[in-house]
Design an enzyme around this catalytic site. Sequence first.
Site, short mmCIF file in Angstrom:
data_model
loop_
_atom_site.label_atom_id
_atom_site.label_comp_id
_atom_site.label_asym_id
_atom_site.label_seq_id
_atom_site.Cartn_x
_atom_site.Cartn_y
_atom_site.Cartn_z
N GLU A 94 0.82 -1.22 0.00
CA GLU A 94 0.00 0.00 0.00
C GLU A 94 0.85 1.27 0.00
O GLU A 94 0.48 2.27 0.61
CB GLU A 94 -0.96 0.02 1.20
CG GLU A 94 -2.21 -0.77 1.00
CD GLU A 94 -2.82 -0.56 -0.37
OE1 GLU A 94 -2.81 0.58 -0.85
OE2 GLU A 94 -3.26 -1.55 -0.96
C1 LIG Z 1 2.78 -9.80 0.63
C2 LIG Z 1 2.49 -8.73 -0.37
C3 LIG Z 1 1.17 -8.42 -0.67
C4 LIG Z 1 0.88 -7.46 -1.64
N1 LIG Z 1 -0.42 -7.23 -2.01
C5 LIG Z 1 -0.67 -6.48 -3.13
C6 LIG Z 1 -1.99 -6.41 -3.69
O1 LIG Z 1 -2.94 -6.99 -3.16
N2 LIG Z 1 -2.16 -5.69 -4.83
C7 LIG Z 1 -1.13 -5.05 -5.45
O2 LIG Z 1 -1.37 -4.43 -6.48
N3 LIG Z 1 0.12 -5.08 -4.93
C8 LIG Z 1 0.37 -5.78 -3.79
N4 LIG Z 1 1.64 -5.86 -3.28
C9 LIG Z 1 2.70 -5.08 -3.92
C10 LIG Z 1 3.16 -3.92 -3.07
O3 LIG Z 1 2.18 -2.93 -3.01
C11 LIG Z 1 4.50 -3.44 -3.63
O4 LIG Z 1 5.47 -4.43 -3.29
C12 LIG Z 1 4.91 -2.09 -3.11
O5 LIG Z 1 4.07 -1.09 -3.61
C13 LIG Z 1 6.36 -1.73 -3.46
O6 LIG Z 1 6.62 -1.95 -4.81
P1 LIG Z 1 7.90 -2.82 -5.23
O7 LIG Z 1 7.85 -4.08 -4.46
O8 LIG Z 1 7.95 -2.90 -6.69
O9 LIG Z 1 9.12 -2.01 -4.68
P2 LIG Z 1 9.88 -0.79 -5.47
O10 LIG Z 1 8.87 0.16 -6.00
O11 LIG Z 1 10.86 -1.37 -6.43
O12 LIG Z 1 10.64 -0.13 -4.26
C14 LIG Z 1 11.89 -0.61 -3.74
C15 LIG Z 1 12.43 0.43 -2.76
O13 LIG Z 1 12.63 1.67 -3.44
C16 LIG Z 1 11.93 2.72 -2.78
N5 LIG Z 1 11.36 3.63 -3.77
C17 LIG Z 1 10.81 3.34 -4.96
N6 LIG Z 1 10.35 4.45 -5.55
C18 LIG Z 1 10.60 5.48 -4.71
C19 LIG Z 1 10.35 6.87 -4.74
N7 LIG Z 1 9.73 7.46 -5.78
N8 LIG Z 1 10.74 7.62 -3.68
C20 LIG Z 1 11.36 7.06 -2.63
N9 LIG Z 1 11.62 5.73 -2.54
C21 LIG Z 1 11.23 4.95 -3.57
C22 LIG Z 1 10.83 2.05 -1.99
O14 LIG Z 1 10.46 2.81 -0.85
C23 LIG Z 1 11.47 0.72 -1.60
O15 LIG Z 1 12.18 0.86 -0.41
C24 LIG Z 1 1.94 -6.77 -2.28
C25 LIG Z 1 3.27 -7.06 -1.94
C26 LIG Z 1 3.54 -8.04 -1.03
C27 LIG Z 1 4.98 -8.38 -0.76
#
Ligand SMILES: Cc1cc2nc3c(=O)[nH]c(=O)nc-3n(C[C@H](O)[C@H](O)[C@H](O)COP(=O)(O)OP(=O)(O)OC[C@H]3O[C@@H](n4cnc5c(N)ncnc54)[C@H](O)[C@@H]3O)c2cc1C
Length: 596
Positions: free
Chosen positions: A439
């Site tokens: 989220e």
């Molecule tokens: C168990 C689980 C359940 C989930 N459930 C859902 C779901 O129901 N529906 C759904 O759609 N998604 C879901 N997700 C996905 C989740 O919302 C994403 O993992 C999350 O939004 C982060 O995206 P990412 O994993 O690609 O990390 P990335 O976006 O690659 O981020 C990696 C790191 O970089 C930092 N970062 C990235 N961009 C920025 C920025 N602009 N400014 C500062 N820091 C930044 C982040 O803070 C983080 O520390 C789920 C994930 C998990 C693990």
Amino acid sequence: MTDYIAPLRDIRFALTELAGLNDVLALPDFAEATPDLADAVLEEAAKFAGAVLSPINASGDKTGANLTAQGVVAAEGFGAAYQQFVENGWASMTGDPAFGGQGLPNVLGAAASEMWNAANLAFALCPLLTTGAVEAIRAHGSEELKAKYLPKMISGEWTGTMNLTEPQAGSDLAAVRTRAVPDGDHYRIFGTKIFITWGDHDMTDNVIHLVLARLPDAPEGVKGISLFLVPKFLVNEDGSLGARTDAHCTALEHKLGIHASPTCVMTFGEADGAIGYLVGEVNKGLNHMFTMMNEARQKVGLQGLAISERAYQAARDYAKERIQGRVVGQAPGEKLPIIHHPDVKRVLLTMKSQIEAMRALALLVSADVDFAHHHPDAAKRARHQSRVELLTPVLKGWCTELGVEVTSLGIQVHGGMGFIEETGAAQHLRDSRILPIYEGTTGIQAADLAARKLPMQQGAVMVELITEIRAAAEAVAGVEGAAFATIAQHLTTGVDALEQASTWMLQTLARDPAAALASSVNYMMLAGYVSGGWLMARAALAANAALKEHPADDFYKAKITTAAFYAEQILPKASALLTTVQAGSSYALELPVEQF
Ligand SMILES: Cc1cc2nc3c(=O)[nH]c(=O)nc-3n(C[C@H](O)[C@H](O)[C@H](O)COP(=O)(O)OP(=O)(O)OC[C@H]3O[C@@H](n4cnc5c(N)ncnc54)[C@H](O)[C@@H]3O)c2cc1C
């Protein structure tokens, strides 16, 4: 392993003394919800948490959900518990009465949700997402979609999901690639979504997916994203279920925690495309999805509180039983449990005081949502809406970061036994770790607060909050006693820090956005600690007033002591954070990427 017992007394106190439950119940839209009814609802929600959800928490962690040829099979006992959840009417508690919901206030739903999440985070995620999907369809869907899907989603007969994330599109949803091809009165969806919570399961007959996708001629970036409703099974005109759509869970993730919550890879359109229906306007999908995301962000903040409460109960109970070491001042030969050690008391009160602060903030924001939607006065609705917008990233970011801290402290109190799975303390830490990630990560919440919410109305929404905090500090300063002097002193220093950090942030955003963003998480945490301190001060004032009528009530005495501890031991973090904010993390920005 400690069973979960809902902290009903503190929940009721926070609801009535801090969140304004009685004012919410007095709104014309809630005419049928009396304080007695609200009380009975809380009592029953607590029983459901303790008797039905808590007993399958550890077993769900051990066995998890499984993917079979027929789809995802929920962990043992979850299907029966969900059935009971629906039959008892919990799913429809806050739903719109126009579609069969009970129309109870959001703040009451939040209080119940705290208990269910504390009892079983993996289970409670399923209705959490359904409620958010319902809100998005209700706000943006056509009358036809609403009539067809909302009654069964609100009753809990069908569940809802949120399909945003793709391998290349996590925090950055502009990169979404899933395609939606027009096909008569509907669309065919093609693409892969990852990490989809409760994306498939056997607890209900149907699952309703809300999916972000692009039309063939859509512009690049967020302005080309549309929102689609894709059911697992099509729904016939008479409401019966029709054909299976081309939307399937093709893998389940193996993960650190919330094992009983299936995290699905969802494949749309392996064959001829998954049939979906447009929700709202073309290319406004991300905007529409924010209805669901904002609600989910508030509820995930609440999960940080919930898992902390669960961890605290386990740590407190263990500390009252475990005998170890000689306590200062202990009589020779006397055997005392570790809760008598000064440092263990400090750790437990660090947990308890932050939990009470989080609870107050979560319920306050939840009540603001009710006022923002239902207050008869438009100006008041707007004022509460601004407060919700300002505090949502604080609630999500601060409470979920604290959730990890508090559950880790829970392990510490257990010593080595905390690291061993048998006590259950480890599960709470493992389960909590996702909360600052999904989220919108902590970094994303902090950027939202610093760069979007703080600048709203030229900073006026934050200024109004600061003014209210100062008024509370002055009221506390007028009360006799050392505890109140402590609270007044530290709250005044804390609110000064919030004001200075806010001014710095607003000025720096314009001059040096990189420096502002590098300080944004520290700013968000500062705002959280000070908001918590404000509400703990108000709690101490309310407890002091109640003591006049009930001088022997230890709950109120403990409330004042806990608020004073928070002021003295937790609030000074605000001053340290101010120093880091104002430094602008210049050294972090200076170090070349090659040197990391
Ligand atoms: C168990 C689980 C359940 C989930 N459930 C859902 C779901 O129901 N529906 C759904 O759609 N998604 C879901 N997700 C996905 C989740 O919302 C994403 O993992 C999350 O939004 C982060 O995206 P990412 O994993 O690609 O990390 P990335 O976006 O690659 O981020 C990696 C790191 O970089 C930092 N970062 C990235 N961009 C920025 C920025 N602009 N400014 C500062 N820091 C930044 C982040 O803070 C983080 O520390 C789920 C994930 C998990 C693990």
